[in-house]
Structures are given as C-alpha cells and as structure tokens.
Design an enzyme around this catalytic site. Structure first.
Site, PDB file in Angstrom:
ATOM      1  N   ASP A  44       0.846  -1.203   0.000  1.00 29.61           N
ATOM      2  CA  ASP A  44       0.000   0.000   0.000  1.00 29.61           C
ATOM      3  C   ASP A  44       0.876   1.246   0.000  1.00 29.61           C
ATOM      4  O   ASP A  44       0.367   2.378  -0.039  1.00 29.61           O
ATOM      5  CB  ASP A  44      -1.026  -0.011   1.141  1.00 29.61           C
ATOM      6  CG  ASP A  44      -0.397  -0.029   2.517  1.00 29.61           C
ATOM      7  OD1 ASP A  44       0.837  -0.152   2.618  1.00 29.61           O
ATOM      8  OD2 ASP A  44      -1.154   0.067   3.511  1.00 29.61           O
ATOM      9  N   SER A  45       2.201   1.057  -0.021  1.00 26.90           N
ATOM     10  CA  SER A  45       3.111   2.173  -0.305  1.00 26.90           C
ATOM     11  C   SER A  45       2.789   2.757  -1.674  1.00 26.90           C
ATOM     12  O   SER A  45       3.234   3.868  -1.997  1.00 26.90           O
ATOM     13  CB  SER A  45       4.577   1.722  -0.242  1.00 26.90           C
ATOM     14  OG  SER A  45       4.790   0.579  -1.044  1.00 26.90           O
ATOM     15  N   ASP A  83      -1.099  -6.119  -0.058  1.00 23.62           N
ATOM     16  CA  ASP A  83      -1.395  -5.451   1.213  1.00 23.62           C
ATOM     17  C   ASP A  83      -2.892  -5.232   1.394  1.00 23.62           C
ATOM     18  O   ASP A  83      -3.593  -4.839   0.457  1.00 23.62           O
ATOM     19  CB  ASP A  83      -0.724  -4.067   1.226  1.00 23.62           C
ATOM     20  CG  ASP A  83       0.519  -4.040   2.081  1.00 23.62           C
ATOM     21  OD1 ASP A  83       0.695  -4.936   2.930  1.00 23.62           O
ATOM     22  OD2 ASP A  83       1.332  -3.114   1.890  1.00 23.62           O
ATOM     23  N   LYS A 113      -1.177  -9.280   3.267  1.00 19.55           N
ATOM     24  CA  LYS A 113      -0.396  -8.785   4.412  1.00 19.55           C
ATOM     25  C   LYS A 113      -1.246  -7.802   5.211  1.00 19.55           C
ATOM     26  O   LYS A 113      -1.948  -6.974   4.627  1.00 19.55           O
ATOM     27  CB  LYS A 113       0.889  -8.098   3.937  1.00 19.55           C
ATOM     28  CG  LYS A 113       1.711  -7.490   5.079  1.00 19.55           C
ATOM     29  CD  LYS A 113       3.130  -7.178   4.679  1.00 19.55           C
ATOM     30  CE  LYS A 113       3.323  -5.911   3.898  1.00 19.55           C
ATOM     31  NZ  LYS A 113       2.833  -4.683   4.571  1.00 19.55           N
ATOM     32  N   GLU A 115      -1.156  -5.258   8.902  1.00 23.57           N
ATOM     33  CA  GLU A 115      -0.310  -4.627   9.909  1.00 23.57           C
ATOM     34  C   GLU A 115      -0.914  -4.799  11.298  1.00 23.57           C
ATOM     35  O   GLU A 115      -2.123  -4.636  11.473  1.00 23.57           O
ATOM     36  CB  GLU A 115      -0.163  -3.129   9.601  1.00 23.57           C
ATOM     37  CG  GLU A 115       0.532  -2.863   8.287  1.00 23.57           C
ATOM     38  CD  GLU A 115       0.752  -1.372   8.008  1.00 23.57           C
ATOM     39  OE1 GLU A 115       0.482  -0.538   8.906  1.00 23.57           O
ATOM     40  OE2 GLU A 115       1.197  -1.050   6.896  1.00 23.57           O
ATOM     41  N   GLU A 182       9.555  -4.077  10.340  1.00 21.00           N
ATOM     42  CA  GLU A 182       9.973  -2.801   9.733  1.00 21.00           C
ATOM     43  C   GLU A 182      10.539  -1.851  10.778  1.00 21.00           C
ATOM     44  O   GLU A 182       9.916  -1.576  11.806  1.00 21.00           O
ATOM     45  CB  GLU A 182       8.767  -2.148   9.012  1.00 21.00           C
ATOM     46  CG  GLU A 182       9.132  -0.811   8.389  1.00 21.00           C
ATOM     47  CD  GLU A 182       8.182  -0.351   7.288  1.00 21.00           C
ATOM     48  OE1 GLU A 182       7.266  -1.112   6.901  1.00 21.00           O
ATOM     49  OE2 GLU A 182       8.373   0.782   6.804  1.00 21.00           O
TER      50      GLU A 182
HETATM   51  O1  KIV Z   1       3.607  -1.049   1.581  1.00 19.97           O
HETATM   52  C1  KIV Z   1       4.739  -1.526   1.456  1.00 19.97           C
HETATM   53  O2  KIV Z   1       5.434  -1.321   0.435  1.00 19.97           O
HETATM   54  C2  KIV Z   1       5.258  -2.334   2.559  1.00 19.97           C
HETATM   55  C3  KIV Z   1       6.709  -2.705   2.538  1.00 19.97           C
HETATM   56  C4  KIV Z   1       7.557  -1.512   2.723  1.00 19.97           C
HETATM   57  C5  KIV Z   1       7.040  -3.771   3.502  1.00 19.97           C
HETATM   58  O3  KIV Z   1       4.539  -2.661   3.434  1.00 19.97           O
END
Ligand code: KIV
Length: 264
Positions: A44-45, A83, A113, A115, A182
């Site tokens: 989600d970056s 994510d 994924k 968090e 992280e």
């Molecule tokens: O959103 C993302 O790119 C991430 C990575 C930096 C692990 O969660």
C-alpha cells in the site's frame, strides 16, 4: 520454479535468504519476476509512491485490487502478496475475510499482508481458516503513522521490544506464514527471527532476519521525496529519467527528433 509459502519456510530452514521487493503495475512486476525475486509485494506504499499521498492511509480496496491485478499479469514465479489497506480489516473479521478474499479472487494475489499484532489475531485466524495465507507486519507499521507521530524506529524501549516479540509469536500461533519487521533495532529483529519458525523479512531491521524487502522505487533511486537510512540505492534512475527527458525535449525544440530513420 514457482515460489510458494512452503518454499519460503523451506528457505528459512536451509538458511537461504529470502528476497522481496514491491510492485504496483505489470511493467516493474515483470522485471522483478524475471530477475528472480522470491516475493513481490503489492504494497500500500503505492499510495505514496504511485499516487503521491503523504501516507498510506488514503489507499482503498478498489485501488489495491487494481494494482494487484496489474501485477498478477506479469508475475509467473514469485509469490504474489498484496497489502490489505487501512480500514479494510481493522473493524471486523467479516471485513478482513471479504477484503482478503477480493485480493485473491479479483486481484490474483496468493497471500495478503496485514499490519498489527494482538489486535488483529482474529482477522488472521479467520483468513487462514478460509485458506488465505497471511503475512504479518510489525514494528514501524505505516498505517499507524498518526499514532506513532511519524515514521520513527519502533521497539527501542524494553517494554516495546517485549510487546513486539509477543506479537510476533502470537501472529505465528494464529497461522501467519511469514512476518515483515519494519524499522526496529537489529538485535531485536535478530532475536525475533531466531524465535520464530516462520520467516521474518526485514526492512530497516538489520542483516539477521530471514530475508529483506525494500520499496523498488527507493532502491532504484526513483522516489526522491525522502531517503530512509535503511535504503541502499542500487541505481539513480530519477537522475537518468530527467537526463533522458531533457535530451528528448531539447531534440524536439531544436528539430533533431524525429530524423529520416524515424519517419515514414
Ligand atoms: O507497503 C509496502 O510497500 C510495505 C513494505 C515496505 C514492507 O509494506
């Protein structure tokens, strides 16, 4: 060779380091896959790197499904993890299951994924029970940036470190197949990786985790807004792009492009 969650577990057992990078679209995803990266994360970056937001908070499920589908078309070997964006899983286990289901069914992801630690164990369990592999994410979790008051290193104090270790063990017990750690101190990341049977993949967590992940645009020197200490730049593509674009504009302005060989 197709990488699966079982491959990653076997790699940890053999002491082979896991390589992971992010992708948001098919072009880069194909390049990463052809280069032999083990895990491609549709992070989600994307909200910051692709869409230009200051945080990952505004990213929606529809956007993650779109990015994941784009990446899916180009990935053949790597394990494709997507994510779960902010507020797609925190409110209820039903939300978590529906959101994760969308990322697999509509996006083509092979795992999701999420968090957080203790607060998301039920969400992890319900997804795993439905056959959806879950990667955990602990430490400086960007969706909690407002609670942390910035992107600072987590787990520096003894009680924070103990909570992180407890969360890691609880996520493993809930069925997570792997964790991202992280921006936590390297000795703490080493201790967590050592205690877990599942692989821990680090970003800003030192060299002793079972693998490493970076944001692709960071390690290629494409994303210039900030450069975290933990990023090693393997190229300076932003400078290359600006150089090429200026050369093109100059050629057009001075009528050097196109020439006869580029004309019909
Ligand atoms: O959103 C993302 O790119 C991430 C990575 C930096 C692990 O969660």
């Amino acid at each position: 060779m197709k990488i699966t969650v079982k491959t990653l577990r076997a790699m940890k057992e053999k002491g082979e380091k896991i390589t992971a990078l992010t992708a948001y679209e098919a072009l880069f995803a194909g390049l990463l896959d052809e280069s032999g990266i083990d895990v491609i994360l549709v992070g989600d970056s994307a909200g910051m790197v692709f869409a230009g937001h200051d945080t990952t908070i505004p990213v929606t499920m529809d956007e993650m499904v779109y990015h994941t589908r784009s990446v899916r078309r180009a990935v053949k070997s790597a394990l494709l993890v997507a994510d779960m964006p902010f507020m797609s899983y925190q409110v209820s286990v039903e939300d978590a299951l529906r959101s994760a289901g969308r990322l697999l069914k509509e996006g083509g992801a092979e795992a999701v994924k999420m968090e957080g630690g203790a607060r998301i164990l039920d969400q992890v369990k319900v997804c795993v029970a439905a056959g959806i592999p879950v990667m955990g994410h602990l430490g400086m979790t960007p969706q909690s940036v407002n609670q942390f008051g910035g992107f600072a290193t987590q787990g520096k104090k003894k009680d924070e470190a103990e909570t992180l270790l407890g969360d890691a063990l609880a996520l493993e017990a809930a069925g997570a197949f792997s964790l991202v750690l992280e921006k936590i101190p390297a000795p703490l990341a080493a201790a967590i990786s050592e205690r877990l049977a599942i692989p821990a993949i680090g970003i800003g967590a030192g060299a002793s985790t079972d693998g490493q992940i970076l944001v692709t645009q960071d390690m290629l020197g494409l994303y210039e807004k900030f450069k975290p200490k933990f990023v090693r730049r393997y190229a300076e593509l932003a400078a290359e792009v600006k150089h090429a674009v200026s050369a093109y504009a100059d050629d057009v302005r001075h009528e050097r492009f196109p020439d006869e060989t580029e004309s019909f």
